[in-house]
Design an enzyme around this catalytic site. Sequence first.
Site, PDB file in Angstrom:
ATOM      1  N   LYS A  97       0.880  -1.171   0.000  1.00  0.00           N
ATOM      2  CA  LYS A  97       0.000   0.000   0.000  1.00  0.00           C
ATOM      3  C   LYS A  97       0.918   1.221   0.000  1.00  0.00           C
ATOM      4  O   LYS A  97       1.658   1.453   0.957  1.00  0.00           O
ATOM      5  CB  LYS A  97      -0.908   0.017   1.218  1.00  0.00           C
ATOM      6  CG  LYS A  97      -1.854   1.216   1.202  1.00  0.00           C
ATOM      7  CD  LYS A  97      -2.511   1.453   2.543  1.00  0.00           C
ATOM      8  CE  LYS A  97      -3.192   2.824   2.533  1.00  0.00           C
ATOM      9  NZ  LYS A  97      -3.644   3.223   3.880  1.00  0.00           N
ATOM     10  N   ASN A 207      -9.246   1.703   9.935  1.00  0.00           N
ATOM     11  CA  ASN A 207      -8.292   1.560  11.031  1.00  0.00           C
ATOM     12  C   ASN A 207      -8.762   2.346  12.250  1.00  0.00           C
ATOM     13  O   ASN A 207      -9.224   1.782  13.246  1.00  0.00           O
ATOM     14  CB  ASN A 207      -6.894   1.992  10.604  1.00  0.00           C
ATOM     15  CG  ASN A 207      -5.807   1.608  11.608  1.00  0.00           C
ATOM     16  OD1 ASN A 207      -4.636   1.590  11.292  1.00  0.00           O
ATOM     17  ND2 ASN A 207      -6.161   1.272  12.844  1.00  0.00           N
TER      18      ASN A 207
END
Length: 258
Positions: A97, A207
């Site tokens: 990522k 997250n």
Amino acid sequence: MSAEFYGTTLSSPLMLGTAQYPSPDILRAAVLAAQPGVVTVSLRREGARARAGQAFWSLIQELGVPVLPNTAGCHTVKEAVTTAHMAREVFGTDWIKLEVIGEQDTLQPDVFGLVEAARILAEDGFKVFPYTTEDLVVAERLMAAGCEVLMPWGAPIGSGRGLNNVFGLRALRAHFPGVPLVVDAGIGVPSHAAQALELGYDAVLINTAVAKAGDPALMARAFRLAVEAGALARTADPMEERDMAAPSTPLAGKALLG
């Protein structure tokens, strides 16, 4: 319900970040409750060989969930590329990522550096997941650089504001109908995640909304159910919006009372 990226089918369209949890046990409980298709992990150079880092990596391996390393906190192309190479060595995967942060207050991506770093990494065999904006031109440049996935933000990282630019996200989905798309950053509550899947996005990355919840495991479960609901709703072909009311009970056959 599954999502495919670079030829790999994930078990769930929910991607879960592993930062900011109060303790390893709470992280473990959240991952088990979320049942994510992948977890993201960041690599800090200064902590790559620390005992704490080794314990964390052991926990991730124990959970048995596929890993997507990220270049979180990188502000230059060189820093992001170097971090990606270290992550490939440490975590044993060519998935990355890619984050290249350009503005400190909003943590908005530096899209110019992002495209350059994506090209370098793709040429070196990485399968790049770029954290980007919903800009169509930037998306085209990233695809040309070798990316096969796009990860536009919903809102600034950690803001919990949800999908700030629904029009832009919908336009991106329409413009790239065959490209896997992930809403990354800014999602605060499960309804935001469901909305992203309803728009036709293939996955969401969460997250802060889980890690900072009063009960992370319970919130993780809520997000798992939300992405399932959103994906099912998209498949069911939702009704179109109307400006005027439409009676749910037809008038035909109604008894006339006089």
